[in-house]
Design a protein around this motif. Structure first.
Motif, PDB file in Angstrom:
ATOM      1  N   TYR A  36     -55.281   7.324   4.716  1.00  0.00           N
ATOM      2  CA  TYR A  36     -54.724   6.175   4.020  1.00  0.00           C
ATOM      3  C   TYR A  36     -55.509   5.899   2.754  1.00  0.00           C
ATOM      4  O   TYR A  36     -56.725   6.044   2.717  1.00  0.00           O
ATOM      5  N   ASN A  37     -54.809   5.507   1.723  1.00  0.00           N
ATOM      6  CA  ASN A  37     -55.416   5.075   0.475  1.00  0.00           C
ATOM      7  C   ASN A  37     -54.965   3.649   0.196  1.00  0.00           C
ATOM      8  O   ASN A  37     -53.842   3.279   0.525  1.00  0.00           O
ATOM      9  N   VAL A  38     -55.831   2.880  -0.413  1.00  0.00           N
ATOM     10  CA  VAL A  38     -55.474   1.524  -0.814  1.00  0.00           C
ATOM     11  C   VAL A  38     -55.350   1.529  -2.325  1.00  0.00           C
ATOM     12  O   VAL A  38     -56.281   1.896  -3.036  1.00  0.00           O
ATOM     13  N   ILE A  39     -54.168   1.167  -2.809  1.00  0.00           N
ATOM     14  CA  ILE A  39     -53.925   1.106  -4.241  1.00  0.00           C
ATOM     15  C   ILE A  39     -53.554  -0.327  -4.576  1.00  0.00           C
ATOM     16  O   ILE A  39     -52.655  -0.904  -3.953  1.00  0.00           O
ATOM     17  N   ALA A  40     -54.245  -0.921  -5.539  1.00  0.00           N
ATOM     18  CA  ALA A  40     -53.990  -2.314  -5.880  1.00  0.00           C
ATOM     19  C   ALA A  40     -54.212  -2.534  -7.362  1.00  0.00           C
ATOM     20  O   ALA A  40     -54.956  -1.812  -8.008  1.00  0.00           O
ATOM     21  N   GLU A  41     -53.555  -3.528  -7.868  1.00  0.00           N
ATOM     22  CA  GLU A  41     -53.787  -3.958  -9.241  1.00  0.00           C
ATOM     23  C   GLU A  41     -54.263  -5.396  -9.165  1.00  0.00           C
ATOM     24  O   GLU A  41     -53.603  -6.248  -8.558  1.00  0.00           O
ATOM     25  N   LEU A  42     -55.419  -5.658  -9.731  1.00  0.00           N
ATOM     26  CA  LEU A  42     -55.990  -7.004  -9.726  1.00  0.00           C
ATOM     27  C   LEU A  42     -55.930  -7.538 -11.156  1.00  0.00           C
ATOM     28  O   LEU A  42     -56.794  -7.227 -11.976  1.00  0.00           O
ATOM     29  N   PRO A  43     -54.920  -8.319 -11.460  1.00  0.00           N
ATOM     30  CA  PRO A  43     -54.806  -8.822 -12.823  1.00  0.00           C
ATOM     31  C   PRO A  43     -55.913  -9.829 -13.120  1.00  0.00           C
ATOM     32  O   PRO A  43     -56.292 -10.619 -12.258  1.00  0.00           O
ATOM     33  N   GLY A  44     -56.437  -9.774 -14.321  1.00  0.00           N
ATOM     34  CA  GLY A  44     -57.457 -10.725 -14.737  1.00  0.00           C
ATOM     35  C   GLY A  44     -56.837 -12.036 -15.191  1.00  0.00           C
ATOM     36  O   GLY A  44     -55.626 -12.228 -15.146  1.00  0.00           O
ATOM     37  N   THR A  45     -57.671 -12.942 -15.639  1.00  0.00           N
ATOM     38  CA  THR A  45     -57.187 -14.247 -16.077  1.00  0.00           C
ATOM     39  C   THR A  45     -57.169 -14.384 -17.592  1.00  0.00           C
ATOM     40  O   THR A  45     -56.656 -15.370 -18.105  1.00  0.00           O
ATOM     41  N   ASP A  46     -57.715 -13.405 -18.317  1.00  0.00           N
ATOM     42  CA  ASP A  46     -57.730 -13.485 -19.777  1.00  0.00           C
ATOM     43  C   ASP A  46     -56.386 -13.019 -20.326  1.00  0.00           C
ATOM     44  O   ASP A  46     -56.025 -11.859 -20.217  1.00  0.00           O
ATOM     45  N   PRO A  47     -55.603 -13.951 -20.930  1.00  0.00           N
ATOM     46  CA  PRO A  47     -54.282 -13.554 -21.412  1.00  0.00           C
ATOM     47  C   PRO A  47     -54.316 -12.513 -22.512  1.00  0.00           C
ATOM     48  O   PRO A  47     -53.367 -11.755 -22.686  1.00  0.00           O
ATOM     49  N   ALA A  48     -55.399 -12.406 -23.248  1.00  0.00           N
ATOM     50  CA  ALA A  48     -55.508 -11.420 -24.315  1.00  0.00           C
ATOM     51  C   ALA A  48     -55.591  -9.993 -23.771  1.00  0.00           C
ATOM     52  O   ALA A  48     -55.267  -9.043 -24.469  1.00  0.00           O
ATOM     53  N   LEU A  49     -56.026  -9.835 -22.533  1.00  0.00           N
ATOM     54  CA  LEU A  49     -56.190  -8.513 -21.958  1.00  0.00           C
ATOM     55  C   LEU A  49     -55.031  -8.092 -21.058  1.00  0.00           C
ATOM     56  O   LEU A  49     -54.989  -6.974 -20.591  1.00  0.00           O
ATOM     57  N   ARG A  50     -54.087  -8.972 -20.824  1.00  0.00           N
ATOM     58  CA  ARG A  50     -52.966  -8.654 -19.938  1.00  0.00           C
ATOM     59  C   ARG A  50     -52.034  -7.645 -20.593  1.00  0.00           C
ATOM     60  O   ARG A  50     -51.798  -7.672 -21.786  1.00  0.00           O
ATOM     61  N   THR A  51     -51.519  -6.767 -19.773  1.00  0.00           N
ATOM     62  CA  THR A  51     -50.537  -5.802 -20.278  1.00  0.00           C
ATOM     63  C   THR A  51     -49.157  -6.441 -20.160  1.00  0.00           C
ATOM     64  O   THR A  51     -48.887  -7.250 -19.274  1.00  0.00           O
ATOM     65  N   ARG A  52     -48.292  -6.062 -21.054  1.00  0.00           N
ATOM     66  CA  ARG A  52     -46.919  -6.599 -21.033  1.00  0.00           C
ATOM     67  C   ARG A  52     -46.064  -5.749 -20.134  1.00  0.00           C
ATOM     68  O   ARG A  52     -46.096  -4.532 -20.181  1.00  0.00           O
ATOM     69  N   SER A  53     -45.280  -6.394 -19.310  1.00  0.00           N
ATOM     70  CA  SER A  53     -44.388  -5.674 -18.384  1.00  0.00           C
ATOM     71  C   SER A  53     -43.012  -5.535 -18.978  1.00  0.00           C
ATOM     72  O   SER A  53     -42.498  -6.356 -19.626  1.00  0.00           O
TER      73      SER A  53
END
Length: 72
Positions: free
Chosen positions: A55-72
């Protein structure tokens, strides 16, 4: 430090992986002729009740800095 077994069976020999920071600290001390002692307590169990699945655990932990967020 991570402990892993490489042969995938109950007779696996664990291997220990150090982070680069810890490894480099040990090397620097050895180069300065400072004695280095490591005490490693490795305990392991082999679980085969799930048919040998891995088993592998894959996760995305979004940060709180809006300048670093990627656009979906």
């Amino acid at each position: 430090m991570f402990v892993t077994g490489r042969d995938g069976g109950p007779g696996a020999v664990p291997s220990v992986t150090l982070s680069a920071e810890h490894y480099n600290l040990i090397v620097r001390q050895m180069l300065q002729s400072i004695p280095v002692k490591l005490r490693v307590n490795v305990q392991s169990k082999f679980y085969d009740a799930d048919g040998g699945n891995a088993y592998n655990v894959i996760a995305e932990l979004p940060g709180t800095d809006p300048a670093l967020r990627t656009r979906s």
